[in-house]
Design an enzyme around this catalytic site. Structure first.
Site, PDB file in Angstrom:
ATOM      1  CD  GLU A 141      -2.824   1.232   2.399  1.00 30.95           C
ATOM      2  OE1 GLU A 141      -3.698   2.117   2.420  1.00 30.95           O
ATOM      3  OE2 GLU A 141      -2.607   0.468   3.350  1.00 30.95           O
TER       4      GLU A 141
ATOM      5  CG  HIS B 108       0.204   5.867   3.686  1.00 31.06           C
ATOM      6  ND1 HIS B 108       0.702   4.724   3.121  1.00 31.06           N
ATOM      7  CD2 HIS B 108      -1.079   5.585   4.032  1.00 31.06           C
ATOM      8  CE1 HIS B 108      -0.232   3.789   3.113  1.00 31.06           C
ATOM      9  NE2 HIS B 108      -1.324   4.295   3.660  1.00 31.06           N
TER      10      HIS B 108
ATOM     11  CG  HIS C  13      -3.757   6.404   0.506  1.00 26.01           C
ATOM     12  ND1 HIS C  13      -4.061   7.141   1.629  1.00 26.01           N
ATOM     13  CD2 HIS C  13      -3.824   5.102   0.865  1.00 26.01           C
ATOM     14  CE1 HIS C  13      -4.298   6.308   2.637  1.00 26.01           C
ATOM     15  NE2 HIS C  13      -4.168   5.063   2.193  1.00 26.01           N
TER      16      HIS C  13
ATOM     17  CG  ASN D 179     -12.136   5.565   4.440  1.00 25.83           C
ATOM     18  OD1 ASN D 179     -12.712   4.482   4.444  1.00 25.83           O
ATOM     19  ND2 ASN D 179     -12.553   6.589   5.159  1.00 25.83           N
TER      20      ASN D 179
ATOM     21  CG  ASP E  99     -13.898   0.822  11.197  1.00 22.57           C
ATOM     22  OD1 ASP E  99     -14.654   1.505  10.461  1.00 22.57           O
ATOM     23  OD2 ASP E  99     -12.769   1.221  11.546  1.00 22.57           O
ATOM     24  N   GLY E 100     -17.591   0.919  11.388  1.00 26.70           N
ATOM     25  CA  GLY E 100     -18.420   1.941  11.988  1.00 26.70           C
ATOM     26  C   GLY E 100     -17.752   3.289  12.113  1.00 26.70           C
TER      27      GLY E 100
ATOM     28  CG  ASP F 182      -6.524   0.019   6.694  1.00 23.26           C
ATOM     29  OD1 ASP F 182      -5.359  -0.333   6.439  1.00 23.26           O
ATOM     30  OD2 ASP F 182      -6.863   1.212   6.797  1.00 23.26           O
TER      31      ASP F 182
ATOM     32  CB  ALA G  62      -3.749   5.475  12.624  1.00 25.91           C
ATOM     33  N   GLY G  63      -5.690   3.253  10.377  1.00 25.12           N
ATOM     34  CA  GLY G  63      -6.055   1.857  10.236  1.00 25.12           C
ATOM     35  C   GLY G  63      -7.192   1.523  11.181  1.00 25.12           C
TER      36      GLY G  63
END
Length: 380
Positions: free
Chosen positions: A130, A142, A194, A218, A247-248, A273, A307-308
């Protein structure tokens, strides 16, 4: 249970895309050789237990787990620890994912992946790079110091033929259509992400052979009325796959429903992720020399950005069923058959069908993983 020759009996199982009751699966040499609805006349029958039998989950974006971040532990042992952390939540195949880093760390990761592939390491089917060829404007967490154009050094890593399935996330305003064609020619599956690209740039990348989008919505240019951006182009494209983090936190439920309705379950892949805390009680971890802190089910970088995640695949399936109100069969397909198709592994993974590897899960009524078989073997 002997995976070389045995029968597994399930009260209810997702065979292909349909539920079937009173199912007997004949497993020979780790693969499903026969599926019946009557007890076999010969051979040992092992009950799967109470619950529903479904194919194992396939995660194409796994940065870490078990307290390990691949960037910090680009080794065979690090990969094993990450897989073990995710296996308890139903992941039977995965792509360890390296977040944007130096060429040296990319090379070390490639060596570790090659060793895993050569030794048939359980659950490891390839690698996902990634970055580092991404847009500064949409870099997320990143590292800006490692963002760069594609050079011969990275191309040499991507050209390796001993890494299993190779997936690379790039920004089409950084990597040209000509370079995407070259990568695809090397057997790479190119994802777009990204990126602050225009729809025209995204379409050019798709025409050049890009086939996926990394964590849809995202880190990518948004859909607007006059400029569809990467989000709009991804939703409109019938042929590409899109990863979705359920993940909400990363995606609003309405946005998730829109994506699934636009692309269909066949082209949406549930991804995690995931970062190091998955499978642990870890509350923070080091990332690019800073501290990422866990707040419940959310990971926050010092900048305030996500962050993930601490998501696991069983959790993603539960969210799809409980929050998005999707049928369990469709949620499971997005976690198994769809990623298998994207990775070109449908002939052996992604569903419970004759001829495929016996990667299976037993889910209880709350959609927690009660049982786990990898190539027919119970996995602990």
């Amino acid at each position: 249970m002997n995976p070389d020759n045995c029968w597994l009996a399930a009260e209810k199982a997702l065979i292909g895309s349909a539920w079937q009751s009173s199912v007997y699966l004949h497993i020979v040499d780790g693969c499903i050789e026969a599926i019946r609805h009557q007890p076999p006349a010969e051979g040992h029958v092992q009950p799967a237990g109470e619950g529903v039998l479904v194919p194992g989950f396939i995660d194409v974006q796994v940065n870490g787990g078990g307290g390990v971040l691949l960037n910090d532990s680009p080794s065979l042992e690090g990969i094993r620890q990450i897989f073990a952390a995710h296996a308890q939540f139903g992941t039977t195949a995965m792509l360890p994912t390296l977040i944007t880093d130096s060429v040296e760390v990319m090379q070390q990761t490639a060596e570790a992946i090659a060793a895993a592939i050569a030794s048939n390491e359980p659950g490891i089917v390839g690698v996902h790079f990634e970055g580092p060829h991404m847009s500064l404007a949409k870099r997320g967490v990143h590292s800006p110091e490692h963002l760069r154009a594609l050079s011969d050094a990275e191309m040499a890593v991507f050209a390796r033929q001993d890494l299993g399935v190779k997936v690379i996330t790039v920004a089409p305003e950084v990597v040209s259509p000509e370079q995407i064609r070259q990568l695809v020619g090397l057997g790479v599956r190119v994802c777009l992400g990204h990126s602050d690209a225009t729809a025209q740039q995204v379409q050019a990348a798709l025409t050049a052979g890009a086939s996926g989008f990394t964590h849809l919505y995202n880190g990518m240019s948004a859909l607007t009325s006059r400029e569809p951006g990467m989000v709009g182009t991804a939703l409109a494209d019938e042929h590409s796959w899109s990863g979705l983090i359920l993940d909400g936190h990363h995606v609003h439920p309405l946005s998730a429903r829109l994506a699934i309705r636009a692309k269909g379950i066949e082209k949406i892949m549930l991804v995690t992720d995931a970062m190091p805390p998955v499978g642990t009680t870890q509350s923070d971890f080091a990332f690019y020399g800073e501290r990422v802190v866990r707040h419940g089910t959310k990971l926050i970088a010092p900048s305030g950005s996500l962050a993930g995640s601490v998501l696991d695949m069983a959790g993603a399936v539960r969210y799809a069923v409980q929050t998005l109100q999707l049928p369990l069969s469709e949620a499971v397909q997005m976690a198994s058959a769809s990623p298998a198709a994207f990775l070109g592994l449908s002939a052996k993974l992604g569903s419970l069908e004759i001829g495929k590897r016996a990667d299976m899960l037993l889910l209880d009524d709350d959609l927690n993983v009660k049982g786990y078989w990898l190539a027919g073997r119970p996995f602990n």
